[in-house]
Design a protein around this motif. Structure first.
Motif, PDB file in Angstrom:
ATOM      1  N   LYS A  39      33.583  41.825  45.492  1.00 50.73           N
ATOM      2  CA  LYS A  39      34.810  41.384  44.831  1.00 50.73           C
ATOM      3  C   LYS A  39      35.265  40.028  45.383  1.00 50.73           C
ATOM      4  O   LYS A  39      35.683  39.141  44.624  1.00 50.73           O
ATOM      5  N   SER A  60      31.761  51.072  40.170  1.00 50.40           N
ATOM      6  CA  SER A  60      31.993  49.677  40.542  1.00 50.40           C
ATOM      7  C   SER A  60      31.964  48.765  39.321  1.00 50.40           C
ATOM      8  O   SER A  60      32.745  47.812  39.222  1.00 50.40           O
ATOM      9  N   ASP A  62      32.870  49.635  36.379  1.00 52.84           N
ATOM     10  CA  ASP A  62      34.142  49.866  35.694  1.00 52.84           C
ATOM     11  C   ASP A  62      35.248  49.035  36.330  1.00 52.84           C
ATOM     12  O   ASP A  62      36.081  48.454  35.632  1.00 52.84           O
ATOM     13  N   ARG A  63      35.264  48.937  37.655  1.00 49.47           N
ATOM     14  CA  ARG A  63      36.265  48.113  38.352  1.00 49.47           C
ATOM     15  C   ARG A  63      36.067  46.632  38.021  1.00 49.47           C
ATOM     16  O   ARG A  63      37.030  45.896  37.808  1.00 49.47           O
ATOM     17  N   ALA A  66      37.332  45.991  34.583  1.00 49.90           N
ATOM     18  CA  ALA A  66      38.800  46.002  34.606  1.00 49.90           C
ATOM     19  C   ALA A  66      39.346  44.702  35.189  1.00 49.90           C
ATOM     20  O   ALA A  66      40.433  44.263  34.817  1.00 49.90           O
ATOM     21  N   ASP A  67      38.584  44.080  36.086  1.00 48.97           N
ATOM     22  CA  ASP A  67      38.991  42.796  36.662  1.00 48.97           C
ATOM     23  C   ASP A  67      38.619  41.615  35.771  1.00 48.97           C
ATOM     24  O   ASP A  67      38.799  40.464  36.153  1.00 48.97           O
TER      25      ASP A  67
END
Length: 83
Positions: A39, A60, A62-63, A66-67
């Protein structure tokens, strides 16, 4: 990308700034994994105007999505697109 070793060699040889290197803007940064380090690396890539492409396990990815990051369809796809 900034050709620092070549710039240092030229400086030692008495020349000044033989060029300015290449830009990162518009290049694609492939990141394998999107944990704490992935990240942070993604944020550095975005700061330099790079396209960030993430490959990681499902949670991960999915995160990353989302970012606002693009996720590769597979590991090989990620490596093929990174420039």
């Amino acid at each position: 990308m900034r050709q620092i070793p070549q710039q240092m060699a030229a400086l030692k040889a008495g020349q000044w700034q033989i060029g300015v290197g290449n830009t990162l803007r518009g290049k694609t940064l492939g990141i394998y994994g999107y944990g704490r380090i992935g990240k942070a690396v993604a944020s550095y890539g975005k700061a330099f105007g790079m396209n960030v492409l993430v490959w990681a396990r499902d949670a991960s990815r999915d995160r990353a999505t989302a970012d606002g990051l693009e996720c590769a369809s597979g590991k090989e796809h990620s490596w093929a697109r990174a420039t």
